[in-house]
Design an enzyme around this catalytic site. Sequence first.
Site, PDB file in Angstrom:
ATOM      1  N   ARG A  97       0.840  -1.192   0.000  1.00  0.00           N
ATOM      2  CA  ARG A  97       0.000   0.000   0.000  1.00  0.00           C
ATOM      3  C   ARG A  97       0.879   1.248   0.000  1.00  0.00           C
ATOM      4  O   ARG A  97       0.590   2.254  -0.637  1.00  0.00           O
ATOM      5  CB  ARG A  97      -0.934   0.035   1.216  1.00  0.00           C
ATOM      6  CG  ARG A  97      -1.919   1.232   1.165  1.00  0.00           C
ATOM      7  CD  ARG A  97      -2.678   1.455   2.470  1.00  0.00           C
ATOM      8  NE  ARG A  97      -1.790   1.917   3.529  1.00  0.00           N
ATOM      9  CZ  ARG A  97      -1.490   1.231   4.620  1.00  0.00           C
ATOM     10  NH1 ARG A  97      -1.990   0.027   4.820  1.00  0.00           N
ATOM     11  NH2 ARG A  97      -0.664   1.738   5.533  1.00  0.00           N
ATOM     12  N   TYR A 155     -17.919  16.282 -15.414  1.00  0.00           N
ATOM     13  CA  TYR A 155     -18.220  14.851 -15.466  1.00  0.00           C
ATOM     14  C   TYR A 155     -19.185  14.493 -14.337  1.00  0.00           C
ATOM     15  O   TYR A 155     -19.047  14.959 -13.200  1.00  0.00           O
ATOM     16  CB  TYR A 155     -16.914  14.065 -15.351  1.00  0.00           C
ATOM     17  CG  TYR A 155     -17.089  12.611 -14.996  1.00  0.00           C
ATOM     18  CD1 TYR A 155     -17.905  11.770 -15.754  1.00  0.00           C
ATOM     19  CD2 TYR A 155     -16.434  12.071 -13.894  1.00  0.00           C
ATOM     20  CE1 TYR A 155     -18.070  10.437 -15.416  1.00  0.00           C
ATOM     21  CE2 TYR A 155     -16.581  10.744 -13.553  1.00  0.00           C
ATOM     22  CZ  TYR A 155     -17.407   9.932 -14.312  1.00  0.00           C
ATOM     23  OH  TYR A 155     -17.560   8.624 -13.968  1.00  0.00           O
ATOM     24  N   ASP A 210      -8.371  18.541 -14.859  1.00  0.00           N
ATOM     25  CA  ASP A 210      -8.661  17.174 -15.273  1.00  0.00           C
ATOM     26  C   ASP A 210      -8.290  17.072 -16.752  1.00  0.00           C
ATOM     27  O   ASP A 210      -8.954  17.653 -17.618  1.00  0.00           O
ATOM     28  CB  ASP A 210     -10.140  16.864 -15.047  1.00  0.00           C
ATOM     29  CG  ASP A 210     -10.496  15.412 -15.346  1.00  0.00           C
ATOM     30  OD1 ASP A 210      -9.794  14.781 -16.173  1.00  0.00           O
ATOM     31  OD2 ASP A 210     -11.481  14.908 -14.782  1.00  0.00           O
ATOM     32  N   LYS A 262      -9.011   5.717 -19.114  1.00  0.00           N
ATOM     33  CA  LYS A 262      -9.382   6.198 -20.438  1.00  0.00           C
ATOM     34  C   LYS A 262      -8.191   6.125 -21.396  1.00  0.00           C
ATOM     35  O   LYS A 262      -7.670   5.053 -21.645  1.00  0.00           O
ATOM     36  CB  LYS A 262      -9.953   7.609 -20.308  1.00  0.00           C
ATOM     37  CG  LYS A 262     -11.020   7.762 -19.207  1.00  0.00           C
ATOM     38  CD  LYS A 262     -12.176   6.787 -19.310  1.00  0.00           C
ATOM     39  CE  LYS A 262     -13.372   7.158 -18.442  1.00  0.00           C
ATOM     40  NZ  LYS A 262     -13.155   7.111 -16.990  1.00  0.00           N
TER      41      LYS A 262
END
Length: 380
Positions: free
Chosen positions: A49, A102, A175, A200
């Site tokens: 982690r 978004y 973004d 994406k």
Amino acid sequence: MDYGFETLAIHAGQEPDPRTGAVIPPIYQTSTYAQDAVGSPRLGYEYSRSGNPTRDALQEALAALEGGRTGLTFASGLAAEDTLLRTVCQPGDHVVIPDDAYGGTYRLFSRVAERWGLNWTAAKVSDPDAVAAAIRPGHTRIVWVETPTNPLLGIADIAALAGLAHDAEALLVVDNTFASPYLQQPIAHGADVVVHSTTKYIGGHSDVVGGALVAADAELGERLAYHQNAMGAINGPFDAWLTLRGLKTLGVRMDRHCDNAERIADYLATHAGVAEVLYPGRAEHPGHEVAAKQMRRFGGMISFRAAGGEEHAVRICNSTQLFVLAESLGGVESLIEHPGRMTHASAAGSPLEVPADLVRLSVGIETADDLLADLERALG
């Protein structure tokens, strides 16, 4: 030595494995690491982690491609956004967001962060005056920008908004998912943090979910890294490896996405069944000049408004064969969707509600003539 984009995408953070000579970074599919002595982890790795070599390779490559100091990757784009908000903001602070953000970003602000005490205002980010009016001096911590926006393909002037944000002692967060670092590097224009849904274009193959933050400032990068570990929404090593594999071909893929999108946008602009085409590469787009100034090319995303209204838009979405009816974007395959009923349904009834007649295309890298024929059938 300064390298070009495609060279960095293949080599940054990705030296051959020193033990075996493997030219591709291995998948370090481990949760923990042996230590040489108490408190002496090898190369700083103690628990995945907190740090994993595969994830580190991806993080270093993304930082290099965006021109930032620190890259951090996460389990999803929204996990990256949430970590950023909780690092920079506290209850009572204020954020400016796009008025066509978004849907998932809007949901995060309106249904999650607002209950935590964060205030927000939606503004037209393509209009610097509107953004300036939305800023609350002394309270606004972030001006949050998408450019191009999702799904209306609005263009924000990054340099202008960076000036407004910094004058208010706020951060400019961009973004960059729709553009990708190949087409646009917001930090070079004054942005403080770049956000990606690596699901994406960066991943590019619709087979892995992820997110990323790239910070321009090392101190902010350290704070974000602390919260990345403390909050724990990291991506696993196999997901990091898949994303890194996609990153290597980003440049060549984006060129093909752009080639195909330009042809399709020109075709849609002449079709009687289309009322309006939203694509920043077209000269009549209101943000075309700004996009040309800060982007290499104009991307693979197109939205258009169906001439016959909402039911016509839905019928088009239901009629394509090569354009797959699906949410998401940026993969090698072409996708079509109805934002009002799909990706942006969470914004229904709000000031961010999208037009009901809107259709969004994620143009893939198939043969352009085949894609045009598919749209001709659906529009006919």
